[in-house]
Design an enzyme around this catalytic site. Structure first.
Site, short mmCIF file in Angstrom:
data_model
loop_
_atom_site.label_atom_id
_atom_site.label_comp_id
_atom_site.label_asym_id
_atom_site.label_seq_id
_atom_site.Cartn_x
_atom_site.Cartn_y
_atom_site.Cartn_z
N HIS A 376 -7.12 3.58 19.94
CA HIS A 376 -5.71 3.63 20.43
C HIS A 376 -4.50 3.02 19.37
O HIS A 376 -3.50 3.11 19.29
CB HIS A 376 -5.44 2.01 21.18
CG HIS A 376 -5.67 2.01 22.84
ND1 HIS A 376 -4.96 2.27 23.15
CD2 HIS A 376 -6.91 1.68 23.17
CE1 HIS A 376 -5.55 2.11 24.98
NE2 HIS A 376 -6.63 2.09 24.19
N LYS A 570 8.71 -4.79 22.65
CA LYS A 570 7.47 -4.72 22.17
C LYS A 570 8.22 -5.33 21.27
O LYS A 570 8.23 -6.21 20.67
CB LYS A 570 7.90 -3.04 22.26
CG LYS A 570 8.81 -2.29 20.86
CD LYS A 570 8.59 -1.17 20.89
CE LYS A 570 9.21 -0.53 21.15
NZ LYS A 570 8.26 0.31 22.35
N ARG A 571 5.93 -5.48 21.23
CA ARG A 571 5.76 -5.96 19.99
C ARG A 571 6.24 -5.61 18.55
O ARG A 571 6.71 -4.47 18.40
CB ARG A 571 4.02 -5.94 19.77
CG ARG A 571 3.76 -6.43 18.90
CD ARG A 571 2.13 -7.19 18.89
NE ARG A 571 1.37 -5.03 19.00
CZ ARG A 571 1.57 -4.15 18.46
NH1 ARG A 571 1.26 -5.10 16.64
NH2 ARG A 571 1.03 -2.73 18.63
N LYS A 576 7.20 0.52 14.59
CA LYS A 576 7.55 0.19 15.35
C LYS A 576 9.39 -0.20 15.25
O LYS A 576 10.46 0.15 16.05
CB LYS A 576 7.48 -1.33 17.16
CG LYS A 576 5.84 -1.05 17.17
CD LYS A 576 5.91 -1.54 18.17
CE LYS A 576 4.11 -1.64 18.44
NZ LYS A 576 3.57 -0.72 19.80
N THR A 681 3.67 2.59 26.34
CA THR A 681 3.56 2.82 27.42
C THR A 681 4.92 2.48 28.54
O THR A 681 5.30 2.86 29.64
CB THR A 681 2.51 2.61 28.44
OG1 THR A 681 2.47 0.82 28.04
CG2 THR A 681 1.00 2.84 28.58
N LYS A 685 7.53 3.05 32.04
CA LYS A 685 8.54 2.20 32.58
C LYS A 685 10.03 2.48 32.37
O LYS A 685 10.20 2.52 33.62
CB LYS A 685 7.68 0.95 31.98
CG LYS A 685 5.73 1.04 32.53
CD LYS A 685 5.68 -0.60 31.62
CE LYS A 685 4.30 -0.44 31.64
NZ LYS A 685 4.42 -1.98 30.47
#
Length: 839
Positions: A376, A570-571, A576, A681, A685
């Site tokens: 991952h 998100k985290r 990110k 992911t 969504k």
């Protein structure tokens, strides 16, 4: 009492147990039965919280009945079964999902009205199960939903964390962490299995008998107790299990003599250690004790699950397994969700050799045909490396087995691939390059031992094959696959956005899309249709109004549903690039501030929402959270500009929050540095819910853009293959920052957003090289194209017809990203399992 609650018609609801209840009156009676005979509260009230627990237990009756039938069917048919091992499952609330999958949502709504309650109010009383953190856990939960829906013989295994990762609270000082309280009362969904208990040993030593066989003895032994959470499939009888392990010490481990002598802590030492194992997800590992606890957790999950899998293999053969071990890989598939469950490999070897008496070659043949591994991440810090010293101390027998696997692997390279001898130091499992800190490389152990290794998006899998695991690919070219992630359309459209879901069903003239998401392409032919666009806009506005109300409730900030809702949840992690987002918002604020009143009237009003948890010890991530909140405080209270821009931090992001945010979003930011996000992911969504994406060519963004059409995706930033060269240029002093980037940073430094010292955070963007410097994640490099892309967003949003068409095309192109498709591919191409429906 609950049973005296009257309906609007004045008729009492009689308490009658009925696990198969399907009509509103039967369901109401079953709820009343649980309120009276499975009581958890005082009998004189039936408030929404009590109604939730009684309703959930009535649904659980139905699920247990289906679970039992499914278990018996699997036992009778004895199919090959998959066991999914994951440290995380981010389940979200279960009530809406369960009654939705069972097809009895309306009936439950009607039944609860008889007690004077609304279903929506009751579902709000359920706490999210705190069993995960981010995408890894949510993916695992989507996978379970798809396994059940596809009638596959499959189970999940995890740990029953009492306090989860943490509950996030935002104060003037930034993020504060406190323990999750989801088990403060109890979970109505889990079923404790007091007969399913396995011993788990830690520490001790290895005894060698005269015949050379080895046995791990001594140390401390803690029991693993099973809790089953039933997972229903959509529109099918099949209900599978998420089996969670809790750690318990036995009564004999309680030292009564010491306790009576006043030595209370010593008397309960093993009980205390047992409680630590399942207390918290990802406990801090800066200390040796923290590292030992994390390794304990991983081994606890693996060993309990494998003992259970072997017990089931024996159970289906009536205990007669003499000479049948060769059948094991044709009946069992074990999937490792990332490197956390890697210890399943040496533990399966140990169980087969030490407990079942198999030789090395047979045990290795079985293990390597049974285990598969999903990677991952390509981030070096996330590719786990465990201290050999700690491994040897905690798991002495496993360390011996890992040493032997490593030895045989290196011997194989030397004998059959002499051209690769120079690569052995980086490929081997035991890395001794730093003699002071020798480590066990868990990803290497997975790749060497598993029959299949897969990435989770095409770009990610290409990076694995061509870069991270390239040397292994030259030995085993057929071992590596891609399985692009997916999401369940049940939770992520059908249940979380009923208005949009109804429109999709109306225009497709079928609701078959719920289990065949490819049918969404049928919307493309109507994308320009004015009637559909009008209905679509109405559904999106209903979701935006719901989100605006939620934001007001949890933050006190009033946001305008007519503004563009721009969301990144998100985290919190530097790769990110929430920092890129907030720098962009700072620049936007500064420019609006400098405009005349007339110029401001031309601005596209925007509400920027950012949410996510920063790991408790990740200082820069916590600084980013603080910065977002500080910027929001100033921007939202500026009467000159707050009509055109608001910035809101959404606290304590979890699945239930996502179910409100995602349907209400219009633009979503997936802006990681190219090549660093394995898949993502949440991007799927958002796209499924008709939200447009601004993003880099990273992870699954690449495939989403291909599916929905390049014109419907706001692209910016460097490509993955350009990143190393850009970093090299930076090291050589060749980077020239855009003036707008310097302006945004300077605005923060000026004190506009308060007196907090952001210099350490901004310093990560400065300089050409050095630890924590040199802008490793390319925020400065991508900033100009990021702003330009946002300008395109502003322009597109002003053209309502164009924006609505793009939104419809986004949903229409999301069919590929169903977890049903992903799991069907795993089942056929990795696990070799087939559907086993309950008749």
């Amino acid at each position: 009492m609950a049973t005296k609650t009257e309906t609007n018609g004045g008729v009492k609801v009689k308490p009658i147990a009925n696990p198969s209840a399907a009509e509103p009156s039967e369901i109401a009676s079953n709820i009343a039965y649980h309120a009276q005979y499975s009581p958890h509260f005082s009998p004189l009230k039936f408030d929404p919280e009590q109604a939730f627990y009684a309703a959930a237990e009535s649904v659980r009756d139905n699920l247990i009945q289906r679970w039992n039938e499914t278990y018996l069917q699997f036992h009778k048919v004895d199919p090959k079964q998959t066991y999914y091992l994951s440290m995380e499952y981010l389940q979200g609330r279960a009530l809406t999902n369960a009654i939705g999958n069972l097809g009895i949502s309306d009936e439950y709504a009607e039944a609860l009205k008889r007690f004077g309650h609304q279903l929506e109010d009751i579902t709000e009383k359920e706490k999210d199960a705190a069993l995960g953190n981010g995408g890894l856990g949510r993916l695992a939960s989507c996978f379970l939903d798809s396994m059940a829906t596809l009638n596959l013989p499959a189970w999940g295994y995890g740990l029953r964390y009492r306090y989860g990762l943490f509950k996030q609270r935002i104060t003037k000082d930034g993020q504060e962490e406190s323990a999750e309280d989801w088990l403060e009362k109890f979970s109505p969904w889990e079923v404790v299995r007091h007969d399913v208990v396995y011993p788990i040993r830690f520490f001790g030593h290895v005894e060698i008998s005269p015949n050379g066989s080895r046995k791990w003895v001594g140390g401390e032994v803690i029991n693993a107790l099973a809790y089953d959470v039933p997972i229903p499939g959509y529109n099918t009888k099949n209900t599978i299990s998420l089996r969670l392990w809790d750690a318990k010490a036995s009564a004999q481990d309680f030292d009564l003599f010491q306790f009576n002598d006043g030595q209370y802590e010593s008397a309960t030492q093993l009980h205390s250690r047992a409680q630590q194992i399942c207390a918290v997800l990802y406990p801090g590992d800066a200390t040796e004790n923290g590292k030992i606890l994390r390794l304990k957790q991983q081994f606890f999950l693996c060993s309990a699950s494998l003992q259970d899998i072997i017990a089931r293999f024996k159970e289906r053969r009536d205990g007669k397994i003499e000479g049948k071990w060769s059948e094991f890989p044709s009946k069992v598939a074990v999937q490792l969700n990332d490197t956390h469950p890697t210890l399943a490999i040496p533990d399966l070897m140990r169980l087969l050799m030490d407990d079942e008496g198999l030789g090395w070659d047979e045990a290795w043949d079985i293990t390597s045909k049974t285990v598969a591994y999903t990677n991952h991440t390509v981030l070096p810090e996330a590719l786990e490396k465990w201290s050999q010293t700690i491994m040897k101390k905690l798991l002495p027998r496993h360390f011996e087995i890992i040493e032997e696997i490593d030895k045989r692997f290196t011997e194989m390279i030397r004998s059959s691939r002499k051209d690769m001898e120079a690569k052995i130091p980086t490929m081997r499992i035991l890395n001794n390059s730093n003699p002071q800190k020798p480590v066990v490389c868990m990803a290497n152990l997975c790749v060497v031992s598993a029959h299949t290794v897969n990435g989770v998006a095409q770009l990610h899998s290409d990076i694995l094959r061509e870069e991270l695991f390239a040397d292994y690919v030259s030995i085993w070219p057929n071992k590596f696959q891609n399985k692009t992630n997916g999401i369940t359309p049940r939770r992520w459209l059908r249940f979380c956005s009923p208005e949009l879901s109804s429109i999709v069903t109306k225009w497709l003239k079928t609701d078959d899309w719920i289990t065949n998401l490819d049918l969404l392409t049928g919307l493309r032919q109507f994308a320009d249709n004015e009637e559909l666009q009008k209905e679509w806009a109405s559904a999106k506005m209903a979701n935006k109004n719901r989100l605006a109300q939620y934001v007001l409730n949890v933050t006190g900030v009033s946001i305008d549903p007519n503004s563009l809702f721009d969301i990144q949840v998100k985290r919190i992690h530097e790769y990110k690039r929430q920092l890129l987002n907030i720098l962009g918002a700072v620049y936007r604020y500064k420019k609006i501030k400098e405009m005349s009143k007339e110029e401001r009237e031309k601005v596209t009003p925007r509400t920027v929402m950012i949410g996510g948890k920063a790991f408790a010890t990740y200082t820069n991530a916590k600084r980013i959270v603080k910065l977002v909140n500080d910027v929001g405080t100033v921007v939202n209270n500026d009467s000159d500009t707050n009509k055109y821009l608001k910035v809101v931090f959404i606290p304590n992001y979890n699945v239930s929050v996502a179910e409100v945010l995602i349907p209400g979003s219009e633009l979503s930011q997936h802006i990681s540095t190219a090549g660093m996000e394995a898949s993502g992911t949440s991007n799927m969504k958002f796209a499924l819910n008709g939200c447009l994406i601004i993003g880099t060519l990273d992870g699954a963004n690449v495939e989403i853009r291909e599916e929905i059409g390049e014109d419907n995706f706001f692209l910016f930033g460097a490509k993955a293959n350009q990143v190393p060269g850009i970093r090299k240029d930076r090291e050589n002093g060749l980077f020239k920052p855009d003036p707008r980037f310097e302006e945004a940073k300077q605005y923060i430094r000026s004190g506009t957003f308060g007196s907090y010292d952001y210099e350490p955070l901004l310093d990560s963007l400065e300089g050409d090289s050095g630890y924590g410097r040199g802008d490793y994640f390319l925020v400065g490099y991508d900033f100009p194209s990021y702003l330009d892309s946002h300008a395109q967003v502003d322009q597109a949003y002003k053209d309502r017809k164009r924006w609505l068409k793009m939104s419809i095309m986004s949903t229409a192109g999301s069919g590929k990203f169903s977890s049903d498709r992903t799991i069907a591919q795993y089942a056929k191409e990795i696990w070799g399992i087939e559907a086993c429906p309950v008749p």
